[in-house]
Design a protein around this motif. Structure first.
Motif, PDB file in Angstrom:
ATOM      1  N   GLN A  84      32.070 -33.138  43.512  1.00 21.09           N
ATOM      2  CA  GLN A  84      33.206 -34.027  43.799  1.00 21.09           C
ATOM      3  C   GLN A  84      34.455 -33.183  44.049  1.00 21.09           C
ATOM      4  OE1 GLN A  84      33.633 -37.216  41.001  1.00 21.09           O
ATOM      5  NE2 GLN A  84      34.586 -38.505  42.567  1.00 21.09           N
ATOM      6  N   THR A  85      35.240 -33.581  45.035  1.00 17.42           N
ATOM      7  CA  THR A  85      36.484 -32.865  45.368  1.00 17.42           C
ATOM      8  C   THR A  85      37.605 -33.908  45.415  1.00 17.42           C
ATOM      9  OG1 THR A  85      36.260 -33.250  47.745  1.00 17.42           O
ATOM     10  CG2 THR A  85      35.181 -31.280  46.864  1.00 17.42           C
ATOM     11  N   PRO A  86      38.867 -33.467  45.482  1.00 19.87           N
ATOM     12  CA  PRO A  86      39.955 -34.456  45.579  1.00 19.87           C
ATOM     13  C   PRO A  86      39.826 -35.321  46.830  1.00 19.87           C
ATOM     14  CG  PRO A  86      40.824 -32.295  44.995  1.00 19.87           C
ATOM     15  CD  PRO A  86      39.371 -32.092  45.297  1.00 19.87           C
ATOM     16  N   GLN A  87      39.217 -34.789  47.895  1.00 21.71           N
ATOM     17  CA  GLN A  87      39.096 -35.562  49.154  1.00 21.71           C
ATOM     18  C   GLN A  87      37.821 -36.398  49.213  1.00 21.71           C
ATOM     19  OE1 GLN A  87      39.690 -32.102  49.228  1.00 21.71           O
ATOM     20  NE2 GLN A  87      41.889 -32.518  49.340  1.00 21.71           N
ATOM     21  N   GLY A  88      36.896 -36.172  48.350  1.00 21.61           N
ATOM     22  CA  GLY A  88      35.626 -36.910  48.420  1.00 21.61           C
ATOM     23  C   GLY A  88      34.501 -36.087  47.822  1.00 21.61           C
ATOM     24  N   TRP A  89      33.638 -35.545  48.700  1.00 20.03           N
ATOM     25  CA  TRP A  89      32.457 -34.825  48.230  1.00 20.03           C
ATOM     26  C   TRP A  89      32.212 -33.584  49.067  1.00 20.03           C
ATOM     27  CZ3 TRP A  89      30.545 -36.591  43.774  1.00 20.03           C
ATOM     28  CH2 TRP A  89      30.819 -37.909  43.424  1.00 20.03           C
ATOM     29  N   THR A  90      31.559 -32.611  48.446  1.00 23.16           N
ATOM     30  CA  THR A  90      31.040 -31.473  49.219  1.00 23.16           C
ATOM     31  C   THR A  90      29.555 -31.379  48.957  1.00 23.16           C
ATOM     32  OG1 THR A  90      33.104 -30.244  49.195  1.00 23.16           O
ATOM     33  CG2 THR A  90      31.110 -28.964  49.507  1.00 23.16           C
ATOM     34  N   VAL A  91      28.794 -31.284  50.045  1.00 24.15           N
ATOM     35  CA  VAL A  91      27.345 -31.112  49.930  1.00 24.15           C
ATOM     36  C   VAL A  91      27.010 -29.680  50.316  1.00 24.15           C
ATOM     37  CG1 VAL A  91      25.100 -31.834  50.813  1.00 24.15           C
ATOM     38  CG2 VAL A  91      26.900 -33.524  50.487  1.00 24.15           C
ATOM     39  N   THR A  92      26.242 -29.038  49.465  1.00 20.53           N
ATOM     40  CA  THR A  92      25.873 -27.644  49.724  1.00 20.53           C
ATOM     41  C   THR A  92      24.392 -27.559  50.038  1.00 20.53           C
ATOM     42  OG1 THR A  92      27.590 -26.959  48.187  1.00 20.53           O
ATOM     43  CG2 THR A  92      25.954 -25.303  48.764  1.00 20.53           C
ATOM     44  N   THR A  93      24.082 -26.871  51.139  1.00 23.62           N
ATOM     45  CA  THR A  93      22.686 -26.628  51.502  1.00 23.62           C
ATOM     46  C   THR A  93      22.394 -25.148  51.233  1.00 23.62           C
ATOM     47  OG1 THR A  93      23.101 -25.902  53.779  1.00 23.62           O
ATOM     48  CG2 THR A  93      22.992 -28.287  53.402  1.00 23.62           C
ATOM     49  N   GLN A  94      21.206 -24.698  51.612  1.00 24.77           N
ATOM     50  CA  GLN A  94      20.871 -23.279  51.422  1.00 24.77           C
ATOM     51  C   GLN A  94      21.670 -22.395  52.370  1.00 24.77           C
ATOM     52  OE1 GLN A  94      19.146 -25.415  53.170  1.00 24.77           O
ATOM     53  NE2 GLN A  94      17.544 -24.525  54.453  1.00 24.77           N
ATOM     54  N   ASP A  96      25.104 -23.546  53.921  1.00 25.21           N
ATOM     55  CA  ASP A  96      26.534 -23.784  54.068  1.00 25.21           C
ATOM     56  C   ASP A  96      26.965 -24.937  53.147  1.00 25.21           C
ATOM     57  OD1 ASP A  96      29.064 -23.440  55.106  1.00 25.21           O
ATOM     58  OD2 ASP A  96      28.391 -23.437  57.195  1.00 25.21           O
ATOM     59  N   SER A  97      28.293 -25.207  53.162  1.00 23.80           N
ATOM     60  CA  SER A  97      28.833 -26.346  52.408  1.00 23.80           C
ATOM     61  C   SER A  97      29.569 -27.262  53.371  1.00 23.80           C
ATOM     62  CB  SER A  97      29.814 -25.862  51.342  1.00 23.80           C
ATOM     63  OG  SER A  97      29.122 -25.197  50.322  1.00 23.80           O
ATOM     64  N   TYR A  98      29.450 -28.569  53.152  1.00 26.86           N
ATOM     65  CA  TYR A  98      30.032 -29.527  54.085  1.00 26.86           C
ATOM     66  C   TYR A  98      30.848 -30.569  53.323  1.00 26.86           C
ATOM     67  CZ  TYR A  98      26.420 -27.492  56.999  1.00 26.86           C
ATOM     68  OH  TYR A  98      25.621 -26.603  57.678  1.00 26.86           O
ATOM     69  N   PRO A  99      32.120 -30.733  53.708  1.00 24.00           N
ATOM     70  CA  PRO A  99      32.925 -31.772  53.070  1.00 24.00           C
ATOM     71  C   PRO A  99      32.652 -33.130  53.715  1.00 24.00           C
ATOM     72  CG  PRO A  99      34.251 -30.556  54.648  1.00 24.00           C
ATOM     73  CD  PRO A  99      32.878 -29.968  54.709  1.00 24.00           C
ATOM     74  N   ALA A 100      32.826 -34.200  52.934  1.00 23.24           N
ATOM     75  CA  ALA A 100      32.657 -35.549  53.483  1.00 23.24           C
ATOM     76  C   ALA A 100      33.482 -36.519  52.653  1.00 23.24           C
ATOM     77  CB  ALA A 100      31.182 -35.967  53.446  1.00 23.24           C
ATOM     78  N   ARG A 101      34.107 -37.471  53.335  1.00 20.21           N
ATOM     79  CA  ARG A 101      34.829 -38.510  52.598  1.00 20.21           C
ATOM     80  C   ARG A 101      33.837 -39.496  51.980  1.00 20.21           C
ATOM     81  NH1 ARG A 101      39.777 -39.719  54.844  1.00 20.21           N
ATOM     82  NH2 ARG A 101      39.926 -41.331  53.254  1.00 20.21           N
ATOM     83  N   ALA A 102      32.747 -39.743  52.708  1.00 20.01           N
ATOM     84  CA  ALA A 102      31.698 -40.631  52.175  1.00 20.01           C
ATOM     85  C   ALA A 102      30.345 -40.057  52.571  1.00 20.01           C
ATOM     86  CB  ALA A 102      31.859 -42.033  52.754  1.00 20.01           C
ATOM     87  N   HIS A 294      34.694 -48.931  55.411  1.00 19.43           N
ATOM     88  CA  HIS A 294      35.760 -49.561  54.628  1.00 19.43           C
ATOM     89  C   HIS A 294      36.219 -48.635  53.498  1.00 19.43           C
ATOM     90  CE1 HIS A 294      38.197 -52.603  52.766  1.00 19.43           C
ATOM     91  NE2 HIS A 294      37.504 -52.511  51.647  1.00 19.43           N
ATOM     92  N   PHE A 295      35.273 -47.885  52.925  1.00 16.19           N
ATOM     93  CA  PHE A 295      35.629 -46.965  51.841  1.00 16.19           C
ATOM     94  C   PHE A 295      36.541 -45.852  52.366  1.00 16.19           C
ATOM     95  CE2 PHE A 295      35.090 -43.134  49.373  1.00 16.19           C
ATOM     96  CZ  PHE A 295      35.270 -43.592  48.079  1.00 16.19           C
ATOM     97  N   VAL A 296      36.188 -45.303  53.536  1.00 18.58           N
ATOM     98  CA  VAL A 296      36.959 -44.186  54.095  1.00 18.58           C
ATOM     99  C   VAL A 296      38.283 -44.687  54.656  1.00 18.58           C
ATOM    100  CG1 VAL A 296      36.960 -42.467  55.971  1.00 18.58           C
ATOM    101  CG2 VAL A 296      34.912 -42.801  54.586  1.00 18.58           C
TER     102      VAL A 296
END
Ligand SMILES: Cc1cc2nc3c(=O)[nH]c(=O)nc-3n(C[C@H](O)[C@H](O)[C@H](O)COP(=O)(O)OP(=O)(O)OC[C@H]3O[C@@H](n4cnc5c(N)ncnc54)[C@H](O)[C@@H]3O)c2cc1C
Length: 313
Positions: A84-94, A96-102, A294-296
Motif C-alpha cells: 500500500q502507498t499513499p497513492q494506492g498500491w504497488t505491485v511487484t513482479t520478478q 519490476d514494480s508498478y503503481p496503480a490507483r486501483a 468510481h473509486f479512482v
C-alpha cells in the motif's frame, strides 16, 4: 489488472472505455488465460450470442475490442507482492514494480506457468516457452509435446525456415482442424518430421534419444523445445491479505475485496461460487471495472450507461 485472461481483458476494455489507463500483468507470454493455454482448439457452446466458437477466436475478439484503448501488457511477469502507498498500491513482479490507483485481480486459477518435465541427459539449448521463430531459421529444432502450443510452435518454426521435428508420447496431437491438416501436409511433403508415439528417453549434446518400442532413435537438434502444458500457481497471490477462503477471494456486490481499491473478478472471485464460467466472469469484470472507475475518480458514476449511446474510437 492481475491477469490477461478473458476476464482481465474484458475488465480492461471497460476501464479503457471509461477513460482509465490500464496495465495488465500476465505470467504467460500471451493473452487469453485458460483459453489460450489450456484449450485454444476447443469449441465453446455457451458464449453469448454465438452457437459455437473456438476458444482462440474468443480471445482474438476480446483483444480486438480492447485494442483501441491501448492498454500496456507486461508479459512473462508474475505479480508477487502488494504494497500500500499513499497513492494506492504497488505491485511487484520478478522484474519490476508498478503503481496503480486501483487493482483488479483477474488471476483465474493462478499464474499459468509451463509444466516442468524431468529430462535425463544434458543439452545446451532446452526451452520451455515457444521460441521466436525468426531466431531459429535454418536450425534443427525438436519440439516435444502434443498440446496446441506444440503444434502451433512446430508450424510457425517450420514456416520461418527451421528444420522441425515434433515428438509426443501419444499418437494424437491437439490443434485446430486447419493446424492439424497443415501439420499432416508438411509431414507428407517431408518438410517436418513427426515421431509419435515416442518417449523422450534422454538428451545429449547434439539432440535427443527417442524410445519407440524398437531400437532407440537419435534425433539431431540444436534446440529442444519442451511444451508440456501448464500448471496454475496461486501461491504468490495467496500472501496478499485479501481474506482468502480456500482458493477464492471474497467480494461484495461491486466485486470489492476487503482492501480499498482492490477488486476481484472471474474464477478467483467467491461471488461466482463454483460457477467458473466465462459469462459469469465477464459480468463480474464489468462490475469490478466500473466500480474501480468510481473509486479512482469519485466524480464519475459507477454505472457506465449504455455503450450504444457512445461513439467509440
Ligand atoms: C478445458 C476447459 C474448458 C472450458 N470450457 C468452458 C466453456 O465451454 N464455457 C465457459 O463458460 N467456460 C469454460 N471454461 C472456464 C473458463 O475458461 C474460465 O471460467 C475462464 O478462463 C476464467 O477466466 P479468468 O480470466 O478469470 O481466468 P484465467 O482464464 O485463468 O486467466 C487468468 C490469467 O491470469 C494470469 N495470472 C494468474 N496469476 C497471476 C499472477 N500472480 N501474475 C500474473 N499473471 C497471473 C494467468 O496466467 C492467466 O493468464 C473452461 C475451462 C477449461 C479449463
Amino acid at each position: 489488472m492481475i491477469g490477461a485472461g478473458p476476464v482481465g481483458l474484458h475488465a480492461a476494455f471497460y476501464a479503457g472505455l471509461r477513460g482509465l489507463s490500464v496495465r495488465l500483468l500476465e505470467a504467460q507470454p500471451e493473452i487469453g488465460g485458460q483459453l489460450s493455454a489450456l484449450y485454444p482448439d476447443k469449441v465453446v457452446y455457451d458464449w453469448p450470442g454465438l452457437p459455437a466458437i473456438r476458444a482462440a477466436e474468443i480471445v482474438a475478439a476480446l483483444a480486438a475490442q480492447l485494442a483501441p484503448f491501448n492498454p500496456e501488457f507486461r508479459f512473462g511477469e508474475v505479480a508477487q507482492q502488494l504494497t500500500q502507498t499513499p497513492q494506492g498500491w504497488t505491485v511487484t513482479t520478478q522484474k519490476d514494480s508498478y503503481p496503480a490507483r486501483a487493482l483488479i485481480v483477474a488471476a483465474g486459477l493462478g499464474a499459468l506457468l509451463p509444466r516442468g518435465v524431468q529430462l535425463s541427459g544434458v543439452h545446451p539449448d532446452v526451452r520451455t516457452l515457444p521460441p521466436d521463430p525468426q531466431t531459429l531459421e535454418g536450425q534443427r529444432v525438436l519440439i516435444v509435446g502434443g498440446v496446441p502450443q506444440a503444434v502451433e510452435a512446430a508450424l510457425k518454426l517450420s514456416a520461418s525456415g527451421a528444420r522441425v521435428s515434433l515428438t509426443h508420447r501419444r499418437a494424437l496431437f491437439r490443434g485446430s482442424p486447419a493446424q492439424l491438416a497443415q501439420l499432416q501436409s508438411l509431414r507428407e511433403s517431408g518438410q517436418l518430421h513427426i515421431y509419435a508415439p515416442a518417449e523422450l528417453s534422454r538428451l545429449d549434446a547434439t539432440g535427443a534419444w527417442l524410445d519407440r518400442g524398437d531400437e532407440p532413435q537419435h534425433v539431431a537438434a540444436a534446440t529442444v523445445v519442451v511444451l508440456n502444458g501448464h500448471l496454475p500457481e496461486l501461491t504468490p497471490l495467496q500472501s496478499w491479505p485479501l481474506g482468502w477462503q480456500g482458493e477464492y477471494i471474497p467480494a461484495d456486490a461491486a466485486q470489492r475485496t476487503v482492501l480499498p481499491g482492490v477488486f476481484v473478478a472471474g474464477d478467483l472471485s467467491l461471488a461466482g461460487g463454483d460457477f467458473k464460467l466465462l459469462s459469469v466472469g465477464l459480468a463480474q469484470a464489468a462490475l469490478a471495472a466500473n466500480h474501480a472507475v468510481h473509486f479512482v475518480r469519485p466524480d464519475q458514476k459507477a454505472k457506465p450507461g449504455h455503450s450504444s449511446d457512445r461513439r467509440l474510437p
